[in-house]
Design a protein around this motif. Structure first.
Motif, PDB file in Angstrom:
ATOM      1  N   LYS A  48       0.826  -1.215   0.000  1.00  0.00           N
ATOM      2  CA  LYS A  48       0.000   0.000   0.000  1.00  0.00           C
ATOM      3  C   LYS A  48       0.855   1.258   0.000  1.00  0.00           C
ATOM      4  CE  LYS A  48      -4.457  -1.446   1.262  1.00  0.00           C
ATOM      5  NZ  LYS A  48      -5.617  -0.581   1.237  1.00  0.00           N
ATOM      6  N   VAL A  49       1.952   1.246   0.732  1.00  0.00           N
ATOM      7  CA  VAL A  49       2.834   2.410   0.716  1.00  0.00           C
ATOM      8  C   VAL A  49       3.458   2.567  -0.672  1.00  0.00           C
ATOM      9  CG1 VAL A  49       4.993   3.361   1.620  1.00  0.00           C
ATOM     10  CG2 VAL A  49       3.289   2.423   3.188  1.00  0.00           C
ATOM     11  N   LEU A  50       3.879   1.451  -1.274  1.00  0.00           N
ATOM     12  CA  LEU A  50       4.453   1.539  -2.614  1.00  0.00           C
ATOM     13  C   LEU A  50       3.412   2.053  -3.616  1.00  0.00           C
ATOM     14  CD1 LEU A  50       7.099   1.010  -4.114  1.00  0.00           C
ATOM     15  CD2 LEU A  50       6.213  -1.234  -4.731  1.00  0.00           C
ATOM     16  N   MET A  51       2.174   1.591  -3.476  1.00  0.00           N
ATOM     17  CA  MET A  51       1.108   2.086  -4.345  1.00  0.00           C
ATOM     18  C   MET A  51       0.940   3.596  -4.205  1.00  0.00           C
ATOM     19  SD  MET A  51      -1.700  -0.951  -3.783  1.00  0.00           S
ATOM     20  CE  MET A  51      -3.072   0.038  -4.263  1.00  0.00           C
ATOM     21  N   SER A  52       1.073   4.096  -2.981  1.00  0.00           N
ATOM     22  CA  SER A  52       0.894   5.533  -2.766  1.00  0.00           C
ATOM     23  C   SER A  52       2.044   6.339  -3.365  1.00  0.00           C
ATOM     24  CB  SER A  52       0.775   5.835  -1.267  1.00  0.00           C
ATOM     25  OG  SER A  52       2.047   5.800  -0.639  1.00  0.00           O
ATOM     26  N   GLU A  53       3.203   5.685  -3.527  1.00  0.00           N
ATOM     27  CA  GLU A  53       4.366   6.404  -4.053  1.00  0.00           C
ATOM     28  C   GLU A  53       4.503   6.278  -5.564  1.00  0.00           C
ATOM     29  OE1 GLU A  53       7.825   5.034  -1.918  1.00  0.00           O
ATOM     30  OE2 GLU A  53       7.367   6.341  -0.217  1.00  0.00           O
ATOM     31  N   GLU A  54       4.073   5.160  -6.117  1.00  0.00           N
ATOM     32  CA  GLU A  54       4.257   4.897  -7.560  1.00  0.00           C
ATOM     33  C   GLU A  54       2.936   5.144  -8.280  1.00  0.00           C
ATOM     34  OE1 GLU A  54       7.167   4.309  -8.935  1.00  0.00           O
ATOM     35  OE2 GLU A  54       8.231   4.207  -7.027  1.00  0.00           O
ATOM     36  N   LYS A  55       2.672   6.403  -8.532  1.00  0.00           N
ATOM     37  CA  LYS A  55       1.379   6.796  -9.123  1.00  0.00           C
ATOM     38  C   LYS A  55       1.283   6.454 -10.610  1.00  0.00           C
ATOM     39  CE  LYS A  55      -0.014   9.323  -5.477  1.00  0.00           C
ATOM     40  NZ  LYS A  55      -0.900   8.731  -4.493  1.00  0.00           N
ATOM     41  N   ASP A  56       2.422   6.258 -11.272  1.00  0.00           N
ATOM     42  CA  ASP A  56       2.380   5.980 -12.708  1.00  0.00           C
ATOM     43  C   ASP A  56       2.072   4.515 -13.005  1.00  0.00           C
ATOM     44  OD1 ASP A  56       2.919   8.589 -13.220  1.00  0.00           O
ATOM     45  OD2 ASP A  56       5.069   8.292 -13.537  1.00  0.00           O
ATOM     46  N   VAL A  57       2.151   3.683 -11.998  1.00  0.00           N
ATOM     47  CA  VAL A  57       1.860   2.258 -12.170  1.00  0.00           C
ATOM     48  C   VAL A  57       0.354   2.050 -12.081  1.00  0.00           C
ATOM     49  CG1 VAL A  57       2.189  -0.036 -11.152  1.00  0.00           C
ATOM     50  CG2 VAL A  57       4.080   1.615 -11.174  1.00  0.00           C
ATOM     51  N   ILE A  58      -0.175   1.194 -12.956  1.00  0.00           N
ATOM     52  CA  ILE A  58      -1.595   0.838 -12.840  1.00  0.00           C
ATOM     53  C   ILE A  58      -1.684  -0.319 -11.855  1.00  0.00           C
ATOM     54  CG2 ILE A  58      -3.604  -0.079 -14.047  1.00  0.00           C
ATOM     55  CD1 ILE A  58      -2.457   1.257 -16.592  1.00  0.00           C
ATOM     56  N   TRP A  59      -2.311  -0.067 -10.708  1.00  0.00           N
ATOM     57  CA  TRP A  59      -2.412  -1.069  -9.652  1.00  0.00           C
ATOM     58  C   TRP A  59      -3.810  -1.675  -9.631  1.00  0.00           C
ATOM     59  CZ3 TRP A  59       1.840  -2.271  -6.778  1.00  0.00           C
ATOM     60  CH2 TRP A  59       2.889  -1.357  -6.759  1.00  0.00           C
ATOM     61  N   ILE A  60      -3.874  -2.967  -9.421  1.00  0.00           N
ATOM     62  CA  ILE A  60      -5.157  -3.624  -9.143  1.00  0.00           C
ATOM     63  C   ILE A  60      -4.973  -4.331  -7.802  1.00  0.00           C
ATOM     64  CG2 ILE A  60      -6.838  -5.367  -9.849  1.00  0.00           C
ATOM     65  CD1 ILE A  60      -5.867  -4.873 -12.749  1.00  0.00           C
ATOM     66  N   TYR A  61      -5.613  -3.846  -6.762  1.00  0.00           N
ATOM     67  CA  TYR A  61      -5.427  -4.371  -5.406  1.00  0.00           C
ATOM     68  C   TYR A  61      -6.718  -5.029  -4.953  1.00  0.00           C
ATOM     69  CZ  TYR A  61      -4.143  -4.447  -0.463  1.00  0.00           C
ATOM     70  OH  TYR A  61      -3.860  -4.841   0.816  1.00  0.00           O
ATOM     71  N   LEU A  62      -6.679  -6.323  -4.736  1.00  0.00           N
ATOM     72  CA  LEU A  62      -7.860  -7.042  -4.270  1.00  0.00           C
ATOM     73  C   LEU A  62      -7.688  -7.347  -2.792  1.00  0.00           C
ATOM     74  CD1 LEU A  62      -8.300  -9.639  -7.186  1.00  0.00           C
ATOM     75  CD2 LEU A  62      -9.406  -7.413  -6.916  1.00  0.00           C
ATOM     76  N   ASP A  63      -8.572  -6.843  -1.972  1.00  0.00           N
ATOM     77  CA  ASP A  63      -8.534  -7.100  -0.533  1.00  0.00           C
ATOM     78  C   ASP A  63      -9.554  -8.194  -0.225  1.00  0.00           C
ATOM     79  OD1 ASP A  63      -8.595  -7.138   2.186  1.00  0.00           O
ATOM     80  OD2 ASP A  63      -8.771  -4.979   2.436  1.00  0.00           O
ATOM     81  N   LEU A  64      -9.059  -9.406   0.026  1.00  0.00           N
ATOM     82  CA  LEU A  64      -9.945 -10.566   0.202  1.00  0.00           C
ATOM     83  C   LEU A  64     -10.090 -10.965   1.663  1.00  0.00           C
ATOM     84  CD1 LEU A  64      -8.627 -12.704  -2.815  1.00  0.00           C
ATOM     85  CD2 LEU A  64     -10.571 -11.128  -2.756  1.00  0.00           C
ATOM     86  N   ARG A  65      -9.705 -10.059   2.571  1.00  0.00           N
ATOM     87  CA  ARG A  65      -9.729 -10.432   3.990  1.00  0.00           C
ATOM     88  C   ARG A  65     -11.107 -10.828   4.480  1.00  0.00           C
ATOM     89  NH1 ARG A  65      -6.993  -5.452   6.789  1.00  0.00           N
ATOM     90  NH2 ARG A  65      -8.125  -4.510   5.068  1.00  0.00           N
ATOM     91  N   LYS A  66     -12.153 -10.254   3.895  1.00  0.00           N
ATOM     92  CA  LYS A  66     -13.475 -10.570   4.436  1.00  0.00           C
ATOM     93  C   LYS A  66     -13.875 -12.009   4.141  1.00  0.00           C
ATOM     94  CE  LYS A  66     -16.531  -8.828   0.800  1.00  0.00           C
ATOM     95  NZ  LYS A  66     -17.659  -7.932   0.562  1.00  0.00           N
ATOM     96  N   TYR A  67     -13.152 -12.682   3.246  1.00  0.00           N
ATOM     97  CA  TYR A  67     -13.439 -14.090   2.953  1.00  0.00           C
ATOM     98  C   TYR A  67     -12.579 -15.039   3.774  1.00  0.00           C
ATOM     99  CZ  TYR A  67     -15.812 -12.027  -1.015  1.00  0.00           C
ATOM    100  OH  TYR A  67     -16.640 -11.277  -1.784  1.00  0.00           O
ATOM    101  N   GLU A  68     -11.684 -14.495   4.601  1.00  0.00           N
ATOM    102  CA  GLU A  68     -10.727 -15.336   5.325  1.00  0.00           C
ATOM    103  C   GLU A  68     -11.400 -16.381   6.201  1.00  0.00           C
ATOM    104  OE1 GLU A  68      -8.097 -12.791   7.490  1.00  0.00           O
ATOM    105  OE2 GLU A  68      -6.577 -12.859   5.925  1.00  0.00           O
ATOM    106  N   ALA A  69     -12.487 -16.033   6.872  1.00  0.00           N
ATOM    107  CA  ALA A  69     -13.100 -16.934   7.855  1.00  0.00           C
ATOM    108  C   ALA A  69     -14.015 -17.974   7.206  1.00  0.00           C
ATOM    109  CB  ALA A  69     -13.893 -16.124   8.866  1.00  0.00           C
ATOM    110  N   MET A  70     -14.284 -17.861   5.922  1.00  0.00           N
ATOM    111  CA  MET A  70     -15.299 -18.717   5.286  1.00  0.00           C
ATOM    112  C   MET A  70     -14.913 -20.184   5.237  1.00  0.00           C
ATOM    113  SD  MET A  70     -16.688 -16.330   2.193  1.00  0.00           S
ATOM    114  CE  MET A  70     -17.978 -17.458   1.692  1.00  0.00           C
ATOM    115  N   HIS A  71     -13.609 -20.502   5.205  1.00  0.00           N
ATOM    116  CA  HIS A  71     -13.199 -21.902   5.048  1.00  0.00           C
ATOM    117  C   HIS A  71     -12.481 -22.428   6.271  1.00  0.00           C
ATOM    118  CE1 HIS A  71     -14.494 -21.612   0.946  1.00  0.00           C
ATOM    119  NE2 HIS A  71     -13.734 -20.546   0.785  1.00  0.00           N
ATOM    120  N   THR A  72     -12.646 -21.754   7.412  1.00  0.00           N
ATOM    121  CA  THR A  72     -11.962 -22.235   8.609  1.00  0.00           C
ATOM    122  C   THR A  72     -12.955 -22.876   9.563  1.00  0.00           C
ATOM    123  OG1 THR A  72     -12.193 -20.065   9.636  1.00  0.00           O
ATOM    124  CG2 THR A  72     -10.143 -20.523   8.467  1.00  0.00           C
TER     125      THR A  72
END
Ligand code: ATP
Ligand code: MG
Length: 72
Positions: A48-72
Motif C-alpha cells: 500500500k505504501v508503494l502504491m501511494s508512491e508509484e502513481k504511474d503504475v496501474i495497480w489492481i489491489y484485491l482485498d480478500l480479507r473478508k473471505y478469510e473466515a469462510m473456510h476455517t
C-alpha cells in the motif's frame, strides 16, 4: 495512526522497512514478484505504501480479507 490494525498506507507511518520497500520497487521491473512473510509482518502495508508512491503504475489491489473466515 500508529496503532491502527489496518495496513499502513503512508510512508511516514511505515517503520523500518526502507530496504524491503526498495526491493519491492525494483520488483516492478519484473513480470512477477513474490512478497512473502509471516502473518502481520507488514506485507500489505509495504504494497500500500508503494502504491501511494508509484502513481504511474496501474495497480489492481484485491482485498480478500473478508473471505478469510469462510473456510476455517
Ligand atoms: N513496518 C511497520 N510499521 C508500522 N506498522 C506496521 C509495520 N508492519 C506492520 N505494521 C502494522 O502491523 C499490522 C499488520 O500489518 P499488515 O496488515 O500490513 O501485515 P500483513 O503481513 O499484510 O498481515 P496479514 O498476514 O494478516 O495479511 C497493521 O496494524 C500494520 O499497520
Ligand atoms: Mg496482508
Amino acid at each position: 495512526m500508529l496503532f491502527d490494525p489496518k495496513p499502513k498506507e503512508r510512508r511516514e507511518d511505515l517503520f523500518d522497512r526502507d530496504d524491503e520497500l526498495n526491493k519491492l520497487r525494483t520488483g516492478l521491473d519484473y513480470p512477477v514478484t513474490l512478497l512473502l512473510g509471516i502473518r502481520r509482518s507488514g506485507k500489505s502495508s509495504l504494497v500500500k505504501v508503494l502504491m501511494s508512491e508509484e502513481k504511474d503504475v496501474i495497480w489492481i489491489y484485491l482485498d480478500l480479507r473478508k473471505y478469510e473466515a469462510m473456510h476455517t
